[in-house]
Design an enzyme around this catalytic site. Sequence first.
Site, PDB file in Angstrom:
ATOM      1  N   SER A  20       0.830  -1.203   0.000  1.00 45.00           N
ATOM      2  CA  SER A  20       0.000   0.000   0.000  1.00 45.00           C
ATOM      3  C   SER A  20       0.868   1.257   0.000  1.00 45.00           C
ATOM      4  O   SER A  20       1.579   1.525  -0.951  1.00 45.00           O
ATOM      5  CB  SER A  20      -0.961  -0.028   1.192  1.00 45.00           C
ATOM      6  N   ASP A  27      -1.390   0.811  -4.191  1.00 44.62           N
ATOM      7  CA  ASP A  27      -2.236  -0.215  -4.805  1.00 44.62           C
ATOM      8  C   ASP A  27      -3.607   0.303  -5.213  1.00 44.62           C
ATOM      9  O   ASP A  27      -4.490  -0.481  -5.567  1.00 44.62           O
ATOM     10  CB  ASP A  27      -2.376  -1.428  -3.881  1.00 44.62           C
ATOM     11  N   ASP A  31      -6.211   1.791  -3.669  1.00 39.33           N
ATOM     12  CA  ASP A  31      -7.469   1.650  -2.926  1.00 39.33           C
ATOM     13  C   ASP A  31      -7.720   2.829  -1.988  1.00 39.33           C
ATOM     14  O   ASP A  31      -8.755   2.890  -1.329  1.00 39.33           O
ATOM     15  CB  ASP A  31      -7.533   0.320  -2.169  1.00 39.33           C
TER      16      ASP A  31
END
Length: 474
Positions: A99, A242, A244
Amino acid sequence: MKFGTSGLRGLSVDLKGQASALYATAFGRYLLDSGMARHGDALLIGQDFRDSSPEIAVNCTDALAGLGFDVYDCGSVPTPALALYGLQQKAACLMVTGSHIPADRNGIKFYRPDGEIDKADEAAITGEATKLDRASFAFEPRGTKPQDRSAECLAAFRDRNANILPTGALTGLKVGVYQHSTVARDLLVELLEHFGATVVPFGRSETFIPVDTEAVSKETIAKLKDVARQHRLDAVVSADGDGDRPLVADETGTPLRGDLLGLIAANFLGATSVVTPVTSNSGIEAAGRFSVVRTRVGSPFVISGMQEARAAGQTHVAGFEANGGVLSASDFEVNGHVLRALPTRDCFVPILATLSLAALKRQPLSILAASFHLPLAAADRLENFPVETSGRLMAFLRAGPTNLAAFLQPIGEVGSVSDIDGLRVTLTDRRIIHFRPSGNAPEMRCYAEAESEGAAQGLLRAGLERIRWWAQAN
């Protein structure tokens, strides 16, 4: 290796070794033993752009193929794209990503055929990994050649987002896309242009750059401000590694709070019930057109809260985190199309919802953000803060009201305390300060709310300074 707020995390050098194969094997065995999957079932693997991710993905592919899974390579795609494709294919997924954390660390996110794993699944996978390790687990590379499903995976996610807004909904907006090393970088440009925006891509990097959308660095903000001024932009958008967690900055390059993006997205969807962590702005309840449930920090807790809302009969259930990632537990009708439930964090819905609202109201994003009248909030973290030290600090603060009062004495007087996740203290003057160890990395996070930006920033600085003082003194 440790499960944090979302997924497994560890040092890249360890995950490039047999640790990733160990946890992939544990995940595969858990799926088989629980009956959620059978030998020969498809299993999807995606990855971010970290240098270590391809090697880790290869290890996981070999381990899962060794258990009899038919492994599909979905390439470098946003995590919500992988999750969506997994739901469509009724296949388990594994996303190699750290992330927003630095490149010397990485991680793995796991998805069952019906969606993101929960805390019980994490415990079961950890238990399986422990048993394998005690049995002297040894990983042998197999050289598996997985089937390439990257085009299909990305196409499914592109199709999902291509109908969220009316044709030309963003016409007239000039939007910068800070591409850095996020796997969302190309699709962001494509979708914004699809909806009529003039797009200025910048900052593309072939080396990994960690971007934390919940605590945007001063260096990143300076970059956003410079580009916004240079190109006279209406907004700047980006995402974490990533894809999100969204990042949206206004016409000055100043980032908007993630929980504001979540609030806008929830209103855009027409949610009647919203689940969000305790770290989201305290003004959310009064600013939305929905009921609110507060949880601990982390997507598994938000998903659990959404499931409970659905079980209680709620029909329009969504969630968001303070980092801006939006989740949905219900199907929603938007722009005459059905947007299927996607119970994992997504950066695209909040970005598109926010830009479309600005275009519809013909207002600068700074004016639009102020119109919600949320308390001013600030957040930051102390990096490379030992987990042991943060644990001792939290134990000290929780030991009794005298300790907490003494710790906060230079800042203010304790009014009330919430212990849902970390310690969230409302001072007698109604300012809020929240101390919480990160669940993903050796970091100590601090959140602050006050009546003005200057007061919130001052409270945040004071909180971080008290943490530093205590760590040095103890």
